[in-house]
Write a protein that holds these residues in place. Structure first.
Motif, PDB file in Angstrom:
ATOM      1  N   GLY A 124      43.722  33.980  41.667  1.00  0.00           N
ATOM      2  CA  GLY A 124      44.284  34.254  42.984  1.00  0.00           C
ATOM      3  C   GLY A 124      43.517  33.508  44.055  1.00  0.00           C
ATOM      4  O   GLY A 124      43.349  33.993  45.170  1.00  0.00           O
ATOM      5  N   SER A 126      43.948  30.905  45.959  1.00  0.00           N
ATOM      6  CA  SER A 126      44.555  30.351  47.171  1.00  0.00           C
ATOM      7  C   SER A 126      44.215  28.865  47.352  1.00  0.00           C
ATOM      8  O   SER A 126      44.424  28.072  46.434  1.00  0.00           O
ATOM      9  CB  SER A 126      44.097  31.198  48.362  1.00  0.00           C
ATOM     10  OG  SER A 126      44.633  30.737  49.568  1.00  0.00           O
ATOM     11  N   VAL A 144      41.361  26.724  40.028  1.00  0.00           N
ATOM     12  CA  VAL A 144      42.001  27.750  40.853  1.00  0.00           C
ATOM     13  C   VAL A 144      43.345  28.119  40.222  1.00  0.00           C
ATOM     14  O   VAL A 144      44.164  27.243  39.944  1.00  0.00           O
ATOM     15  CB  VAL A 144      42.225  27.254  42.299  1.00  0.00           C
ATOM     16  CG1 VAL A 144      42.969  28.303  43.119  1.00  0.00           C
ATOM     17  CG2 VAL A 144      40.894  26.902  42.963  1.00  0.00           C
ATOM     18  N   ASP A 146      46.677  30.339  40.984  1.00  0.00           N
ATOM     19  CA  ASP A 146      47.342  31.021  42.097  1.00  0.00           C
ATOM     20  C   ASP A 146      48.845  30.814  41.971  1.00  0.00           C
ATOM     21  O   ASP A 146      49.282  29.768  41.498  1.00  0.00           O
ATOM     22  CB  ASP A 146      46.831  30.460  43.439  1.00  0.00           C
ATOM     23  CG  ASP A 146      47.142  31.390  44.599  1.00  0.00           C
ATOM     24  OD1 ASP A 146      46.268  32.195  44.958  1.00  0.00           O
ATOM     25  OD2 ASP A 146      48.269  31.328  45.134  1.00  0.00           O
ATOM     26  N   GLU A 151      49.465  26.380  48.559  1.00  0.00           N
ATOM     27  CA  GLU A 151      48.033  26.664  48.692  1.00  0.00           C
ATOM     28  C   GLU A 151      47.244  25.905  47.619  1.00  0.00           C
ATOM     29  O   GLU A 151      46.163  25.373  47.877  1.00  0.00           O
ATOM     30  CB  GLU A 151      47.790  28.175  48.617  1.00  0.00           C
ATOM     31  CG  GLU A 151      48.559  28.870  49.736  1.00  0.00           C
ATOM     32  CD  GLU A 151      48.156  30.297  50.032  1.00  0.00           C
ATOM     33  OE1 GLU A 151      47.215  30.808  49.394  1.00  0.00           O
ATOM     34  OE2 GLU A 151      48.796  30.893  50.909  1.00  0.00           O
ATOM     35  N   LEU A 152      47.812  25.815  46.397  1.00  0.00           N
ATOM     36  CA  LEU A 152      47.155  25.064  45.321  1.00  0.00           C
ATOM     37  C   LEU A 152      47.028  23.582  45.672  1.00  0.00           C
ATOM     38  O   LEU A 152      46.059  22.927  45.277  1.00  0.00           O
ATOM     39  CB  LEU A 152      47.948  25.204  44.017  1.00  0.00           C
ATOM     40  CG  LEU A 152      47.805  26.532  43.276  1.00  0.00           C
ATOM     41  CD1 LEU A 152      48.640  26.482  42.004  1.00  0.00           C
ATOM     42  CD2 LEU A 152      46.351  26.837  42.953  1.00  0.00           C
ATOM     43  N   THR A 162      43.920  22.835  39.300  1.00  0.00           N
ATOM     44  CA  THR A 162      44.762  23.947  39.744  1.00  0.00           C
ATOM     45  C   THR A 162      45.759  24.326  38.660  1.00  0.00           C
ATOM     46  O   THR A 162      46.245  23.477  37.913  1.00  0.00           O
ATOM     47  CB  THR A 162      45.536  23.584  41.028  1.00  0.00           C
ATOM     48  OG1 THR A 162      46.360  22.446  40.769  1.00  0.00           O
ATOM     49  CG2 THR A 162      44.584  23.271  42.178  1.00  0.00           C
ATOM     50  N   THR A 185      41.463  40.498  46.056  1.00  0.00           N
ATOM     51  CA  THR A 185      42.778  40.345  45.426  1.00  0.00           C
ATOM     52  C   THR A 185      43.220  41.572  44.639  1.00  0.00           C
ATOM     53  O   THR A 185      44.417  41.840  44.528  1.00  0.00           O
ATOM     54  CB  THR A 185      42.752  39.118  44.473  1.00  0.00           C
ATOM     55  OG1 THR A 185      42.501  37.943  45.245  1.00  0.00           O
ATOM     56  CG2 THR A 185      44.048  38.949  43.720  1.00  0.00           C
TER      57      THR A 185
END
Ligand SMILES: [Zn+2]
Length: 296
Positions: A124, A126, A144, A146, A151-152, A162, A185
């Motif tokens: 999560g 972001s 990451v 998400d 946002e990725l 990502t 989160t």
């Protein structure tokens, strides 16, 4: 009508017109023995907050469906939170807030982790502000995960790996990370148990996880009522005790914890054998919370 109520009304989100579903059983213990603490949230929406009598986990029931939550985060969430606080909250201000948060988290991890992580996964995560700060502090490779592609894209532009998706659905295929983060989160999830199980599967044998949790009791006391702490953006309401029970069931043991000024517990966790929490103690805690918090 107060200024705040007028601003919230101007957002134009008609909660009652959206599709909701009941949450029949407690996500922590499976019990269906629930007490209703309140019938409205801090925005005034008719979103009842239930508490499990067996373990003390708080949760909204009924709550928006997964599809409705997807649309809510797309269009409504930030305008609504901005209206509530009476100031602009958007992708830019959130990133500024996260930089301060990330700096504090890095210091906490530096003082509690036995060795620098070589890899970090932010569940999560972001735009990657937190993962990037951890990467820069420890020389780790950052990933990451998400659900939000825009946002990725920011995280990818900053050189991070990502992965688009929800933690509950993510299949790491045997891949593991030295540090797995779940920052600010857990209260927003639709399945806490499933997410923690997925995180356990992503954590190296000698690795760690970090999870932080807004404590319902502290938040309700600070706001003066449980209604002041309830909000449709938080399907779940944990406390220190229910967080530790979730970790124990998922196979995580706490190795360090802190309480921040805004009522968040932060836990550094190590993989452990899953076990059962003290259900009798949780039930006593639940009874005390229901007695204190229930709006009559
Ligand atoms: Zn329960």
């Amino acid at each position: 009508m107060s200024d705040r109520a007028e601003r919230i009304a101007a957002v134009g989100f008609d909660y009652a017109a959206h599709e909701t579903e009941p949450v029949a059983a407690c996500n922590l213990c499976g019990s269906t023995d629930l007490a209703e603490l309140s019938t409205r949230d801090r925005y005034g929406y008719p979103a009842p907050l239930a508490m499990c009598r067996r373990c003390g986990l708080g949760f909204l029931s009924p709550r928006l469906t997964a599809a409705e939550y997807g649309a809510f985060y797309e269009d409504v969430y930030r305008p609504l939170v901005s209206a509530f606080h009476g100031r602009r909250i958007d992708a830019e201000t959130v990133q500024d807030d996260q930089r301060g948060y990330a700096a504090e988290l890095v210091e906490f991890l530096r003082s509690t982790l036995p060795s620098p992580p070589r890899t970090v996964m932010d569940v999560g995560g972001s735009t990657g502000i937190v993962a990037g700060a951890v990467r820069d502090a420890f020389g780790a490779e950052a990933t990451v995960l998400d659900p939000a592609p825009d946002e990725l894209a920011v995280a990818a532009a900053a050189g991070m790996e990502t992965i688009a998706g929800f933690a509950e659905d993510f299949r790491p295929g045997g891949r593991r990370w030295d540090l797995v983060l779940l920052c600010q989160t857990v209260d927003h999830l639709l399945d806490v148990r499933g997410t923690l199980a997925a995180m356990r599967g992503m954590t190296s044998v000698d690795g760690h996880a970090f999870v932080d949790v807004l404590d319902l009791l502290i938040a309700a006391r600070k706001q003066g009522s449980v209604e002041g702490a309830a909000k449709i953006d938080h399907p779940y309401y944990l406390t220190r005790d229910t967080a530790l029970a979730f970790f124990r069931r998922a196979g995580f043991a706490p190795v360090a914890e802190r309480l921040s000024g805004d009522g968040h517990w932060g836990f550094v966790l190590a993989p452990a054998e899953p076990g059962e929490p003290d259900w009798d103690g949780l039930a006593r805690g639940a009874a005390a919370m229901i007695e204190e918090l229930q709006v009559r």
